[in-house]
Design a protein around this motif. Sequence first.
Motif, mmCIF file in Angstrom:
data_model
loop_
_atom_site.group_PDB
_atom_site.id
_atom_site.type_symbol
_atom_site.label_atom_id
_atom_site.label_comp_id
_atom_site.label_asym_id
_atom_site.label_seq_id
_atom_site.Cartn_x
_atom_site.Cartn_y
_atom_site.Cartn_z
ATOM 1 N N LEU A 65 -4.219 2.132 -34.054
ATOM 2 C CA LEU A 65 -4.774 2.174 -32.695
ATOM 3 C C LEU A 65 -3.680 1.935 -31.653
ATOM 4 C CD1 LEU A 65 -7.411 2.549 -31.142
ATOM 5 C CD2 LEU A 65 -7.592 0.060 -31.048
ATOM 6 N N GLU A 66 -2.771 1.009 -31.940
ATOM 7 C CA GLU A 66 -1.690 0.745 -30.992
ATOM 8 C C GLU A 66 -0.809 1.978 -30.832
ATOM 9 O OE1 GLU A 66 0.477 -2.918 -31.156
ATOM 10 O OE2 GLU A 66 2.246 -2.050 -30.179
ATOM 11 N N LYS A 67 -0.510 2.652 -31.950
ATOM 12 C CA LYS A 67 0.323 3.843 -31.866
ATOM 13 C C LYS A 67 -0.374 4.939 -31.063
ATOM 14 C CE LYS A 67 3.114 7.135 -34.405
ATOM 15 N NZ LYS A 67 2.805 8.137 -33.350
ATOM 16 N N ALA A 68 -1.651 5.143 -31.333
ATOM 17 C CA ALA A 68 -2.413 6.163 -30.595
ATOM 18 C C ALA A 68 -2.429 5.833 -29.101
ATOM 19 C CB ALA A 68 -3.837 6.239 -31.145
ATOM 20 N N THR A 69 -2.552 4.558 -28.791
ATOM 21 C CA THR A 69 -2.591 4.131 -27.388
ATOM 22 C C THR A 69 -1.243 4.377 -26.715
ATOM 23 O OG1 THR A 69 -4.212 2.438 -27.976
ATOM 24 C CG2 THR A 69 -3.088 2.181 -25.859
ATOM 25 N N ARG A 70 -0.156 4.014 -27.425
ATOM 26 C CA ARG A 70 1.188 4.257 -26.869
ATOM 27 C C ARG A 70 1.444 5.749 -26.671
ATOM 28 N NH1 ARG A 70 4.646 0.270 -26.366
ATOM 29 N NH2 ARG A 70 4.271 -1.735 -27.344
ATOM 30 N N ASP A 71 1.063 6.562 -27.669
ATOM 31 C CA ASP A 71 1.261 8.010 -27.547
ATOM 32 C C ASP A 71 0.486 8.549 -26.348
ATOM 33 O OD1 ASP A 71 2.842 7.962 -29.758
ATOM 34 O OD2 ASP A 71 1.375 8.844 -31.117
ATOM 35 N N PHE A 72 -0.749 8.119 -26.224
ATOM 36 C CA PHE A 72 -1.611 8.604 -25.152
ATOM 37 C C PHE A 72 -1.040 8.252 -23.777
ATOM 38 C CE2 PHE A 72 -5.197 8.072 -22.222
ATOM 39 C CZ PHE A 72 -5.869 9.272 -22.386
#
Length: 79
Positions: A65-72
């Motif tokens: 979730l953290e990675k998806a949030t950073r990418d977004f």
Amino acid sequence: MAEVTCVRCGETREGLERPPYRDELGREIAEKVCAVCWSEARNMQVMVINENRLDLSDERAQEILEKATRDFLGLAGEE
Ligand SMILES: [Zn+2]
């Protein structure tokens, strides 16, 4: 409320009242992301959680979730 120049939309506008998380990511979001983009990120998170059936008590799920949030949001992570 403080204004931020947002890394995602490039606008200078209202930021968050306080960091959404008590970690590095939360601090970065409060410093670099506007309230509008954060609200979009929250919607994106709900979709990611549902699509991947993430159990957020699981550390790996939190990382995803953290990675998806950073990418977004366009936050690079460790500098
Ligand atoms: Zn923004």
